[in-house]
Scaffold this motif. Sequence first.
Motif, PDB file in Angstrom:
ATOM      1  N   THR A 166     -10.620   0.992  -2.670  1.00  0.00           N
ATOM      2  CA  THR A 166     -10.334   2.353  -2.176  1.00  0.00           C
ATOM      3  C   THR A 166      -9.968   2.039  -0.047  1.00  0.00           C
ATOM      4  N   PHE A 167      -9.033   2.844  -0.074  1.00  0.00           N
ATOM      5  CA  PHE A 167      -8.117   2.641   1.254  1.00  0.00           C
ATOM      6  C   PHE A 167      -7.600   3.928   2.115  1.00  0.00           C
ATOM      7  N   ASN A 168      -7.388   4.050   3.185  1.00  0.00           N
ATOM      8  CA  ASN A 168      -6.407   4.181   3.775  1.00  0.00           C
ATOM      9  C   ASN A 168      -4.537   3.716   3.601  1.00  0.00           C
ATOM     10  N   PRO A 169      -3.932   4.506   3.677  1.00  0.00           N
ATOM     11  CA  PRO A 169      -2.213   4.046   2.618  1.00  0.00           C
ATOM     12  C   PRO A 169      -1.216   4.204   4.051  1.00  0.00           C
ATOM     13  N   TRP A 170      -1.880   3.008   4.773  1.00  0.00           N
ATOM     14  CA  TRP A 170      -1.262   3.358   5.913  1.00  0.00           C
ATOM     15  C   TRP A 170       0.275   2.880   5.685  1.00  0.00           C
ATOM     16  N   ASN A 171       0.694   2.470   4.453  1.00  0.00           N
ATOM     17  CA  ASN A 171       2.350   1.273   4.893  1.00  0.00           C
ATOM     18  C   ASN A 171       2.892   1.694   3.356  1.00  0.00           C
ATOM     19  N   GLU A 172       3.157   2.065   3.558  1.00  0.00           N
ATOM     20  CA  GLU A 172       4.290   2.195   1.893  1.00  0.00           C
ATOM     21  C   GLU A 172       4.602   1.263   1.344  1.00  0.00           C
ATOM     22  N   LYS A 173       4.836   0.146   1.812  1.00  0.00           N
ATOM     23  CA  LYS A 173       5.479  -1.350   1.574  1.00  0.00           C
ATOM     24  C   LYS A 173       3.761  -2.255   0.926  1.00  0.00           C
ATOM     25  N   SER A 199       3.693  -0.753  -4.958  1.00  0.00           N
ATOM     26  CA  SER A 199       4.289  -1.318  -6.467  1.00  0.00           C
ATOM     27  C   SER A 199       3.112  -1.543  -7.746  1.00  0.00           C
ATOM     28  N   ARG A 200       1.988  -2.268  -7.776  1.00  0.00           N
ATOM     29  CA  ARG A 200       1.390  -2.961  -8.315  1.00  0.00           C
ATOM     30  C   ARG A 200       1.163  -1.607  -9.434  1.00  0.00           C
ATOM     31  N   PHE A 201       0.392  -0.509  -9.249  1.00  0.00           N
ATOM     32  CA  PHE A 201      -0.589   0.210  -9.248  1.00  0.00           C
ATOM     33  C   PHE A 201      -0.006   1.640  -9.123  1.00  0.00           C
ATOM     34  N   PHE A 202       0.416   2.278  -8.443  1.00  0.00           N
ATOM     35  CA  PHE A 202       1.083   3.576  -8.300  1.00  0.00           C
ATOM     36  C   PHE A 202       2.099   3.595  -8.954  1.00  0.00           C
ATOM     37  N   ASP A 203       3.186   2.795  -8.319  1.00  0.00           N
ATOM     38  CA  ASP A 203       4.599   2.940  -9.699  1.00  0.00           C
ATOM     39  C   ASP A 203       4.347   1.789 -10.578  1.00  0.00           C
ATOM     40  N   ALA A 204       3.752   2.191 -11.117  1.00  0.00           N
ATOM     41  CA  ALA A 204       3.279   1.275 -12.360  1.00  0.00           C
ATOM     42  C   ALA A 204       3.912   2.240 -13.211  1.00  0.00           C
ATOM     43  N   ARG A 205       3.608   2.095 -14.386  1.00  0.00           N
ATOM     44  CA  ARG A 205       4.062   3.011 -15.688  1.00  0.00           C
ATOM     45  C   ARG A 205       2.554   3.013 -16.059  1.00  0.00           C
ATOM     46  N   PRO A 206       2.639   4.498 -17.427  1.00  0.00           N
ATOM     47  CA  PRO A 206       1.350   4.726 -17.444  1.00  0.00           C
ATOM     48  C   PRO A 206       0.768   3.942 -18.246  1.00  0.00           C
ATOM     49  N   LEU A 237      -6.189   3.350 -13.033  1.00  0.00           N
ATOM     50  CA  LEU A 237      -6.051   4.846 -12.258  1.00  0.00           C
ATOM     51  C   LEU A 237      -5.938   4.890 -10.940  1.00  0.00           C
ATOM     52  N   ALA A 238      -4.841   5.462 -10.774  1.00  0.00           N
ATOM     53  CA  ALA A 238      -3.675   6.041  -8.988  1.00  0.00           C
ATOM     54  C   ALA A 238      -4.116   7.271  -8.836  1.00  0.00           C
ATOM     55  N   LYS A 239      -5.100   7.223  -7.685  1.00  0.00           N
ATOM     56  CA  LYS A 239      -5.320   8.485  -7.618  1.00  0.00           C
ATOM     57  C   LYS A 239      -5.186   8.647  -6.018  1.00  0.00           C
ATOM     58  N   THR A 240      -5.023   9.986  -5.630  1.00  0.00           N
ATOM     59  CA  THR A 240      -4.752  10.343  -4.337  1.00  0.00           C
ATOM     60  C   THR A 240      -5.247  11.646  -3.831  1.00  0.00           C
ATOM     61  N   THR A 241      -6.234  11.444  -2.951  1.00  0.00           N
ATOM     62  CA  THR A 241      -7.566  12.629  -2.543  1.00  0.00           C
ATOM     63  C   THR A 241      -7.548  12.774  -0.948  1.00  0.00           C
ATOM     64  N   ASN A 242      -7.766  13.448  -0.102  1.00  0.00           N
ATOM     65  CA  ASN A 242      -7.528  14.186   0.770  1.00  0.00           C
ATOM     66  C   ASN A 242      -8.562  14.904   1.871  1.00  0.00           C
ATOM     67  N   TYR A 243      -8.888  15.240   2.904  1.00  0.00           N
ATOM     68  CA  TYR A 243      -9.436  16.491   3.200  1.00  0.00           C
ATOM     69  C   TYR A 243     -10.274  17.229   2.751  1.00  0.00           C
ATOM     70  N   GLY A 266      -2.962  11.880   3.020  1.00  0.00           N
ATOM     71  CA  GLY A 266      -3.053  10.878   2.095  1.00  0.00           C
ATOM     72  C   GLY A 266      -1.712  10.096   1.803  1.00  0.00           C
ATOM     73  N   ASP A 267      -0.859  10.476   1.863  1.00  0.00           N
ATOM     74  CA  ASP A 267       0.305  10.250   1.837  1.00  0.00           C
ATOM     75  C   ASP A 267       0.886   9.202   2.189  1.00  0.00           C
ATOM     76  N   TRP A 268       1.570   7.867   1.837  1.00  0.00           N
ATOM     77  CA  TRP A 268       2.099   6.855   2.226  1.00  0.00           C
ATOM     78  C   TRP A 268       2.369   6.921   3.754  1.00  0.00           C
ATOM     79  N   GLY A 269       1.972   6.107   4.221  1.00  0.00           N
ATOM     80  CA  GLY A 269       2.834   6.314   5.979  1.00  0.00           C
ATOM     81  C   GLY A 269       4.166   5.057   5.887  1.00  0.00           C
ATOM     82  N   ILE A 270       5.238   5.773   5.871  1.00  0.00           N
ATOM     83  CA  ILE A 270       6.915   5.104   5.508  1.00  0.00           C
ATOM     84  C   ILE A 270       7.002   4.586   7.603  1.00  0.00           C
ATOM     85  N   VAL A 271       7.062   2.431   6.991  1.00  0.00           N
ATOM     86  CA  VAL A 271       7.345   2.364   8.217  1.00  0.00           C
ATOM     87  C   VAL A 271       8.746   1.842   8.619  1.00  0.00           C
ATOM     88  N   ASP A 272       9.249   2.038   9.676  1.00  0.00           N
ATOM     89  CA  ASP A 272      10.423   2.318  10.046  1.00  0.00           C
ATOM     90  C   ASP A 272      11.019   1.686  11.606  1.00  0.00           C
TER      91      ASP A 272
END
Length: 416
Positions: free
Chosen positions: A168-175, A180-187, A192-198, A229-235
């Motif tokens: 469980t975590f807050n998604p501060w950084n998309e990198k 890549s290991r869980f959310f971008d993985a093939r089915p 189970l890679a899940k996103t929730t919000n308030y 709960g979206d990924w933080g984009i670091v640029d």
Amino acid sequence: MKSQVKKISFRQMVGGGYDDYLRFKGRYRICKGSRASKKSATTALDYIKNMMKHPQANLLVIRKTGRTLKDSVYTQLKWAIHKLEVDAFWKCTESPLEITYKPTGQKIYFRGLDDPLKVTSIAVDVGVLCWMWIEEAYEISKEDDFNTLDESIRGAVPEGLWKQITLTFNPWNEKIWIKSRFFDARPDPDILAKTTNYMCNEFLDEADLRVFERMKKENPKRYKVAGLGDWGIVDGLIFENWKEEAFDIDAVRRMSTVKSAFGLDYGYTNDPTALFCGLVDQTNKKIYVFDEMYEYGMSNERIHAKITEMGYAKERITADSAEPKSNDRLRTLGLRVHGARKGKDSVKNGIDFIQDYEIIIHPRCVNFITEISNYQWDKDEFNKKLNVPIDDFNHLMDAMRYALEGYIVGDIYSWD
């Protein structure tokens, strides 16, 4: 006379938004979420219920640093026990930090990744170690560290149990490697890679919701992560001259070229009070970050008590001069606090100075690592980078600049 049995609706207690999460029996159960998305509360309730249901199950709870466990996950699990009204069946101890289910002797163990031998050498008294919960998994920046944890959950389990690791975590950084290991993985039936919000937290009141509405209006970038709960984009990171390294603090402190530097940034409800603890080597152009304080809702008396408890009461601390009343109070309480100087172009000059140094961060400084890996240059409405930093992830960054004030040569700068 028949004893009365009180029935509790677990579904009603947990609320909605997590049905698939609670049913999942695969190996990797991953939940990224915004603040107030009830991910940690739901996970704690789920584990207490399941340990009472499965008399052979034991749980290992992990955070990157062991010292953060007591005031976070341990407290959350104690809350879950009380919420389920089963306090009489559980024993919670702080030395060692454990929670025991008294009818069977099952245990919840707590370990920090900063003590790897204690993580890999757990032998349970009853049943098997089949579950692991990694809270604030974002703090674990190296995938190899996770692989070591993954390998500790192994071996056969009794019928009806399953081996599972929950992150469980807050998604501060998309990198982060978790994406890549869980959310971008093939089915995969084991993921189970899940996103929730308030918005799935029906227990928030109107005042809570107004916090997010203000964030949405005033800080849409932060709302995207901390609200949705979206990924933080670091640029456009401000500091890229850093690395995480478990250096010997005492050995560095004994170096003749090294001097200490402490900085304090005030916060309260929405922002944390942050203490930067560093060692500066001007000869070799290195800044060693060895400790931190990062807490919300701290009165001046609590700040004094915490800094004293950390062993830094005699250190000279440069604090935000915009809080003269707090500085005066901390001096009265015995701390050697003085306000940062005022002048022109402080932020830019402070950043320029720090960029000339290599920043070496001890792994236990998890909040500093989170901030420095998200501290970016701001952009205008046309997405063009500005020469000012974002007003976010800057509490320890500001405290670092205050701390280094005495090392900056030239004009007297403002730290606003």
